[in-house]
Design a protein around this motif. Structure first.
Motif, PDB file in Angstrom:
ATOM      1  N   ILE A   1      51.203 -29.067  23.170  1.00 26.98           N
ATOM      2  CA  ILE A   1      52.588 -28.914  23.573  1.00 26.98           C
ATOM      3  C   ILE A   1      52.799 -29.796  24.838  1.00 26.98           C
ATOM      4  CG2 ILE A   1      54.564 -27.785  24.151  1.00 26.98           C
ATOM      5  CD1 ILE A   1      53.917 -25.615  22.026  1.00 26.98           C
ATOM      6  N   LYS A   2      53.380 -30.734  25.142  1.00 25.77           N
ATOM      7  CA  LYS A   2      53.268 -31.497  26.412  1.00 25.77           C
ATOM      8  C   LYS A   2      54.790 -31.879  26.676  1.00 25.77           C
ATOM      9  CE  LYS A   2      49.282 -34.340  25.053  1.00 25.77           C
ATOM     10  NZ  LYS A   2      48.941 -35.860  24.638  1.00 25.77           N
TER      11      LYS A   2
ATOM     12  N   SER B   1      51.182 -28.846  30.066  1.00 24.55           N
ATOM     13  CA  SER B   1      51.024 -29.133  28.638  1.00 24.55           C
ATOM     14  C   SER B   1      50.075 -27.492  28.213  1.00 24.55           C
ATOM     15  CB  SER B   1      49.833 -30.047  28.548  1.00 24.55           C
ATOM     16  OG  SER B   1      48.617 -29.764  29.146  1.00 24.55           O
ATOM     17  N   ALA B   2      49.943 -27.291  26.891  1.00 22.99           N
ATOM     18  CA  ALA B   2      49.579 -26.114  26.441  1.00 22.99           C
ATOM     19  C   ALA B   2      48.932 -26.426  25.035  1.00 22.99           C
ATOM     20  CB  ALA B   2      50.497 -25.000  26.366  1.00 22.99           C
ATOM     21  N   THR B   3      47.741 -25.929  24.720  1.00 27.61           N
ATOM     22  CA  THR B   3      47.224 -26.135  23.551  1.00 27.61           C
ATOM     23  C   THR B   3      48.039 -25.370  22.427  1.00 27.61           C
ATOM     24  OG1 THR B   3      45.508 -24.378  23.833  1.00 27.61           O
ATOM     25  CG2 THR B   3      44.892 -26.773  24.475  1.00 27.61           C
ATOM     26  N   LEU B   4      47.944 -25.943  21.127  1.00 30.59           N
ATOM     27  CA  LEU B   4      48.589 -24.962  20.229  1.00 30.59           C
ATOM     28  C   LEU B   4      47.574 -24.822  18.980  1.00 30.59           C
ATOM     29  CD1 LEU B   4      51.136 -23.697  18.853  1.00 30.59           C
ATOM     30  CD2 LEU B   4      51.674 -25.796  17.845  1.00 30.59           C
TER      31      LEU B   4
ATOM     32  N   VAL C   1      49.124 -21.720  23.141  1.00 31.77           N
ATOM     33  CA  VAL C   1      50.115 -20.882  22.664  1.00 31.77           C
ATOM     34  C   VAL C   1      49.375 -21.010  20.907  1.00 31.77           C
ATOM     35  CG1 VAL C   1      52.397 -21.267  21.564  1.00 31.77           C
ATOM     36  CG2 VAL C   1      52.049 -22.021  23.641  1.00 31.77           C
TER      37      VAL C   1
ATOM     38  N   ARG D   1      53.019 -17.152  19.765  1.00 28.01           N
ATOM     39  CA  ARG D   1      52.750 -16.227  20.817  1.00 28.01           C
ATOM     40  C   ARG D   1      52.076 -17.214  22.047  1.00 28.01           C
ATOM     41  NH1 ARG D   1      47.948 -11.932  21.590  1.00 28.01           N
ATOM     42  NH2 ARG D   1      46.907 -13.875  21.212  1.00 28.01           N
ATOM     43  N   ARG D   2      52.597 -16.852  23.109  1.00 24.34           N
ATOM     44  CA  ARG D   2      51.795 -17.472  24.418  1.00 24.34           C
ATOM     45  C   ARG D   2      51.081 -16.883  24.805  1.00 24.34           C
ATOM     46  NH1 ARG D   2      56.609 -17.624  28.363  1.00 24.34           N
ATOM     47  NH2 ARG D   2      55.209 -18.487  29.804  1.00 24.34           N
ATOM     48  N   GLN D   3      49.816 -17.237  25.365  1.00 26.71           N
ATOM     49  CA  GLN D   3      48.749 -16.489  25.815  1.00 26.71           C
ATOM     50  C   GLN D   3      48.638 -16.899  27.406  1.00 26.71           C
ATOM     51  OE1 GLN D   3      45.755 -18.364  23.204  1.00 26.71           O
ATOM     52  NE2 GLN D   3      46.272 -16.494  21.784  1.00 26.71           N
ATOM     53  N   ILE D   4      48.495 -16.048  28.211  1.00 23.54           N
ATOM     54  CA  ILE D   4      48.340 -16.351  29.366  1.00 23.54           C
ATOM     55  C   ILE D   4      47.298 -15.256  30.243  1.00 23.54           C
ATOM     56  CG2 ILE D   4      49.284 -16.545  31.864  1.00 23.54           C
ATOM     57  CD1 ILE D   4      51.981 -17.243  30.620  1.00 23.54           C
ATOM     58  N   THR D   5      46.322 -15.513  30.358  1.00 24.70           N
ATOM     59  CA  THR D   5      45.041 -14.797  30.923  1.00 24.70           C
ATOM     60  C   THR D   5      45.587 -14.359  32.456  1.00 24.70           C
ATOM     61  OG1 THR D   5      43.737 -16.553  31.246  1.00 24.70           O
ATOM     62  CG2 THR D   5      43.409 -15.415  29.420  1.00 24.70           C
TER      63      THR D   5
ATOM     64  N   LEU E   1      46.529 -30.221  18.215  1.00 26.61           N
ATOM     65  CA  LEU E   1      47.820 -29.765  18.640  1.00 26.61           C
ATOM     66  C   LEU E   1      47.820 -29.476  20.080  1.00 26.61           C
ATOM     67  CD1 LEU E   1      48.854 -27.544  15.696  1.00 26.61           C
ATOM     68  CD2 LEU E   1      49.706 -29.943  16.090  1.00 26.61           C
TER      69      LEU E   1
ATOM     70  N   HIS F   1      56.965 -13.277  25.263  1.00 26.93           N
ATOM     71  CA  HIS F   1      55.826 -14.119  24.805  1.00 26.93           C
ATOM     72  C   HIS F   1      55.917 -14.741  23.379  1.00 26.93           C
ATOM     73  CE1 HIS F   1      53.009 -12.520  28.064  1.00 26.93           C
ATOM     74  NE2 HIS F   1      53.997 -13.173  28.407  1.00 26.93           N
ATOM     75  N   PHE F   2      56.935 -14.240  22.646  1.00 29.06           N
ATOM     76  CA  PHE F   2      57.298 -14.741  21.394  1.00 29.06           C
ATOM     77  C   PHE F   2      58.349 -15.954  21.188  1.00 29.06           C
ATOM     78  CE2 PHE F   2      54.723 -10.771  20.539  1.00 29.06           C
ATOM     79  CZ  PHE F   2      53.943 -11.251  19.660  1.00 29.06           C
TER      80      PHE F   2
ATOM     81  N   ASP G   1      48.259  -9.477  25.332  1.00 33.47           N
ATOM     82  CA  ASP G   1      46.726  -9.320  25.865  1.00 33.47           C
ATOM     83  C   ASP G   1      46.752  -8.083  26.566  1.00 33.47           C
ATOM     84  OD1 ASP G   1      46.876 -12.035  25.523  1.00 33.47           O
ATOM     85  OD2 ASP G   1      47.737 -12.766  27.066  1.00 33.47           O
TER      86      ASP G   1
ATOM     87  N   GLU H   1      43.320 -18.836  26.943  1.00 37.56           N
ATOM     88  CA  GLU H   1      42.106 -18.602  26.090  1.00 37.56           C
ATOM     89  C   GLU H   1      41.405 -19.569  25.424  1.00 37.56           C
ATOM     90  OE1 GLU H   1      43.378 -15.539  23.130  1.00 37.56           O
ATOM     91  OE2 GLU H   1      44.300 -14.436  24.937  1.00 37.56           O
TER      92      GLU H   1
END
Lengths: 382, 134
Positions: free
Chosen positions: A41-42, B3-6, B106, B87-91, A39, A16-17, A83, B97
């Motif tokens: 990532i797309k 997409s993912a928020t950072l 992320v 760090r990627r966060q996946i619930t 911000l 995850h890092f 998590d 989150e």
């Protein structure tokens, strides 16, 4: 005195890092609250390039492989950074603390990071809005797609979510593409034919009502062209596109209007060159009256044309050339065998802005020659 | 479109590793170590109770002891440019989150400006001489 840390392995959740290079551009971005609040990532698709977008900037993310092993030492196990937690490892850590690890024997937890670093490079927005249906007037809503209909019309948010650029850059590109979101929710691009018909009427009406062309308001302009029965959103899209300001009051961009009509006239000659004199006359005649425009000069069309000979011209839009350097140079040399440096630069700057790297591209994909004391760029092997 | 928020997280409570040199102290207590070659970390929980080795800081030199029989010599160097630890966060429910549409977010949990580099080969080490004599 030597300082010592006892290392324990921590193998949980390492995938995850990732490590991201924080170049000065990215650090500046992270220090700006306005930029960090947007911000994202797309990517356009699972196999497409990945972009880091802030409010106003876009960076392409590349994965740089590392031959060395990169490890992370942390003061605690990954509990604080993941998590869920392997509770068994917690128990072990507690035992360690009681039995072996004293206060003077600190502990670090070692985990392996992915063997690559993410690198961000500034990216010019590559926005393809060709999938957005065209608007041909209030009476004739139509689309370019054969399968499209009013029931499948796109919403602006849907379009925006498919374009991996920052919000600010998207707004600029949307305005440049004459994008409009109509009251019923459908998003369109004003078609070339529509603009060529409506803009002269628009300019004539604004001039007839003696509106201040440096301070135009949507409501006043809408009133002036009310008889045309077009939605106010269409009027605003035109104002936004042909204005030097992004918001009200709009300031008419005469040079922008001249450039747009020049490009449209030139685009009729995408496959066959035409005489330069004929093209300039047609371009001048197409400009909506009665405004004064800057002289119809080729400098207004930089990056949109190629001159196979000094007296002929052909349409060659920079933004439709391949992004891959080899393919781009191939297309350029297919259009013209030998380019002056200042001629070819607008087409190369689209993929590389750094001067040293542009020279490296010339060395790799082309050949620099001196002809009659002037440097020209030709195809390799000629 | 994927997409993912950072987001950028600024750790509020420092959690540094005691005895880690000041140059390596970070708010989250993280440091980077780079070695030439591969370090095989065991994935079983039972082996995670055994120490892997030691990091020893002696003035400008850092020693990495792996087990009882090898050590590597290294140094603390600047990271140019610094790196952010993502760090990627996946619930569990697939939602991020921070409400990312694709269920992923992320965050940059740390900015790391120094790393410990071990660029030499491991040196063999004879530690327990008395044991060998017996």
């Amino acid at each position: 005195m030597a300082q010592e840390i006892t290392l324990y392995p921590d193998t949980s959740k390492i995938s995850h890092f990732h490590l991201l290079q924080l170049t000065p551009d990215i650090q500046q971005l992270l220090d700006s609250p306005d930029e960090t609040s947007h911000l994202t990532i797309k990517s356009a698709g699972p196999t497409s390039p990945i972009f880091l977008c802030s409010y106003s900037k876009t960076f392409r993310i590349r994965q740089i492989s590392q031959s060395n092993t990169i490890l992370m030492v942390s003061a605690s196990r990954s509990k604080n950074y993941t998590d869920d937690q392997d509770t068994q490892m917690d128990d072990i850590a507690e035992q360690d603390g009681e039995e072996e690890v004293e206060a003077e024997a600190p502990v670090g937890y070692l985990s392996q990071l992915p063997g690559s670093i993410l690198e961000c490079t500034s990216s010019s927005p590559q926005v393809d809005l060709s999938f957005v249906p065209l608007y041909n007037g209030a009476d004739a809503l139509s689309t370019t797609s054969s399968s499209s209909s009013s029931s499948t019309s796109l919403h602006l948010n849907e379009i925006k979510s498919q374009i991996p650029v920052s919000d600010y850059e998207f707004a600029n590109e949307w305005a440049a593409a004459l994008g409009v979101e109509l009251p019923h929710g459908g998003a369109f691009r004003l078609s070339r034919d529509f603009v060529q018909q409506f803009l002269p009427v628009f300019v004539a009406a604004v001039s007839a009502d003696r509106l201040d062309l440096e301070r135009l308001e949507v409501a006043r302009v809408f009133e002036a062209v009310k008889e045309e029965d077009e939605p106010v959103a269409v009027v605003e899209a035109l104002l936004r596109r042909f204005s030097r300001t992004r918001e009200e009051p709009y300031c008419v961009d005469r040079e922008g209007i001249a450039r747009w009509f020049g490009i449209q006239t030139l685009s009729d000659h995408a496959y066959k060159e035409t005489k330069l004199g004929d093209f300039l006359s047609t371009w001048h005649a197409s400009l909506p009256q009665p405004l004064d425009y800057p002289p119809c000069s080729l400098s207004l069309l930089t990056g949109h044309y190629v001159q196979p000979t000094p007296k002929t011209i052909r349409y060659l839009p920079c933004d439709r050339l391949p992004l891959e350097p080899a393919a781009r140079f191939e297309r350029l040399f297919a259009a013209k065998g030998a380019w002056a440096v200042e001629e070819i630069m607008p087409f190369v700057e689209g993929i590389e802005r750094d001067k040293a790297r542009v020279n490296a591209l010339f060395m790799k994909f082309a050949r620099k020659k001196s002809v009659a004391g002037k440097t020209v760029i030709t195809k390799r092997g000629t | 479109m994927p997409s993912a928020t950072l987001s950028v997280t600024r750790p509020s409570i420092p959690s540094s590793i005691p005895n880690l040199p000041q140059v390596l102290q970070t708010p989250s207590g993280l440091a980077l170590v780079e070695i030439q070659g591969t370090l095989h970390l065991s994935t079983t929980s039972s082996s995670s109770s055994d120490p892997l080795g030691r990091l020893v800081f002696e003035k400008s030199t850092v020693w990495l002891y792996i087990g009882n029989h090898q050590r590597m010599e290294g140094a603390v160097v600047d990271l140019k440019p610094p790196v952010g630890l993502l760090r990627r966060q996946i619930t569990d429910d697939g939602k991020g989150e921070h409400g990312a549409p694709d269920g992923e977010a992320v965050e940059i949990v740390e900015v790391i400006r120094k790393k410990i580099v071990f660029s030499t080969r491991p040196e063999p080490l004879v530690q327990d001489v008395s044991f060998r004599r017996s």
